[in-house]
Write an enzyme that holds these catalytic residues in place. Sequence first.
Site, mmCIF file in Angstrom:
data_model
loop_
_atom_site.group_PDB
_atom_site.id
_atom_site.type_symbol
_atom_site.label_atom_id
_atom_site.label_comp_id
_atom_site.label_asym_id
_atom_site.label_seq_id
_atom_site.Cartn_x
_atom_site.Cartn_y
_atom_site.Cartn_z
ATOM 1 N N THR A 266 0.896 -1.253 0.228
ATOM 2 C CA THR A 266 -0.145 -0.090 0.122
ATOM 3 C C THR A 266 0.935 1.190 0.078
ATOM 4 O O THR A 266 0.702 2.210 1.002
ATOM 5 C CB THR A 266 -0.864 -0.092 1.439
ATOM 6 O OG1 THR A 266 -0.153 -0.200 2.352
ATOM 7 C CG2 THR A 266 -1.954 -1.036 0.976
ATOM 8 N N GLU A 322 4.503 6.969 7.446
ATOM 9 C CA GLU A 322 4.887 5.728 7.139
ATOM 10 C C GLU A 322 5.133 5.667 5.765
ATOM 11 O O GLU A 322 6.027 5.045 4.866
ATOM 12 C CB GLU A 322 4.214 4.671 7.540
ATOM 13 C CG GLU A 322 4.448 3.204 6.936
ATOM 14 C CD GLU A 322 3.533 1.967 7.788
ATOM 15 O OE1 GLU A 322 4.258 1.899 8.899
ATOM 16 O OE2 GLU A 322 2.655 1.484 7.058
ATOM 17 N N TYR A 366 -7.950 2.420 19.123
ATOM 18 C CA TYR A 366 -7.908 3.450 18.112
ATOM 19 C C TYR A 366 -9.053 4.325 18.538
ATOM 20 O O TYR A 366 -8.990 5.660 18.708
ATOM 21 C CB TYR A 366 -8.028 3.152 16.775
ATOM 22 C CG TYR A 366 -6.682 2.604 16.358
ATOM 23 C CD1 TYR A 366 -5.367 2.929 16.671
ATOM 24 C CD2 TYR A 366 -6.670 1.637 15.240
ATOM 25 C CE1 TYR A 366 -4.186 2.267 16.412
ATOM 26 C CE2 TYR A 366 -5.535 1.096 14.962
ATOM 27 C CZ TYR A 366 -4.243 1.279 15.252
ATOM 28 O OH TYR A 366 -3.127 0.915 14.983
#
Length: 372
Positions: A266, A322, A366
């Site tokens: 990804t 990232e 989260y």
Amino acid sequence: MKGHYCTAMSRQLKSVKGFVIVFCLTLTCLGVINYTRYLKFHTEMVGSESITVLEKYLYNTLKGYKPSAVPLKILTTTKEVLKKPVSMKSNLDDTLNFGARPAVETQTSWKAPIIWEGLFDPKAYDEKHTHEKTAVALTVFAVGRYLDAYLSTFLTSAEKHFMLGLPVTYYVFTDLPDKVPNITVAPQRSVKVIKVEKHTRWQDISMMRMKTISDVIESDLRHKFQYIFCFDVDQEFKDRFGSEALGESVALLHAHYYKLPKYRFTYDKNPKSKAYMEVGDYYYHAAIFGGSWQNVKDLADTCYQSIMDDKQNDVEALWHDESHLNKYFWVKKPSRLLSPEYCWDPIIGDKSDIHVTRLVWAPKQYEALRTN
């Protein structure tokens, strides 16, 4: 003339014969060195990492001789020769057993090692870095609710498993310095708390850590530490995370992607983003990265600048810092890769490759922890 030639040849043969006799006597003298005493002496002089080779050599070449004491002159001379710890200066990566794990990839196309259990001798790496007085800085961000949820477990588990035997300072970046737990650390290890701003969006906290890391390297870390490791706080150490992980530029293989085909990685596919990339070598996890302070600063500076360029263009990379980290390691290849043993997600079903779980993802919360 012929007689003079024969006389000369005879003298040369006698000379050669004499040399051979002296040489054989020297080998015999060396051969009777007491095995235990020599091993002990060799260990003190050059370290135990080469003892295995030495043992094989002594067994194969000196077997049959009776043990005796080491002549003082020979011992003294040999001690002078071996006074420099040669084995400590050797590149230990040359000893990595890349064939020990045939089921996984152990080396990249650019010859960087991928560190798995079974490839390395932990004692040898620890001895080398202890001898070189290697010091390591660990950075971790615990902002907002993440501090209460994860920091105590992260730090206490790190003290049990991270770079044991080496000087380590934990740099904790938080908006709540008074709430940082007071943990007991070993000698030559410490915790330093630095207050940072709390951003409204968790994405900004994640991305802006790159500037903070760069700033603290410039102001503090570069004067004290050879190596730096940067961690996410929502993780727990479970087993050795040692000096075999140290390198000039260290990246981590993402546990969820290391077995997948590249087309499923990804990466950020938006051409407007500085993180844009269509193809890459691996998919790296930003939960851990490290290296020499120079390389970590370069990574942080590059990623931060790319993030700011994206902001000016009203662009945000798919996986934030990232995505930028993956672009960085695509352009500037890491010199060392850590296998998913060094950051494993317990929810992954197939654990056949993971012989040692060194660090695990903590359960994610989260919805409760992230504030937008």
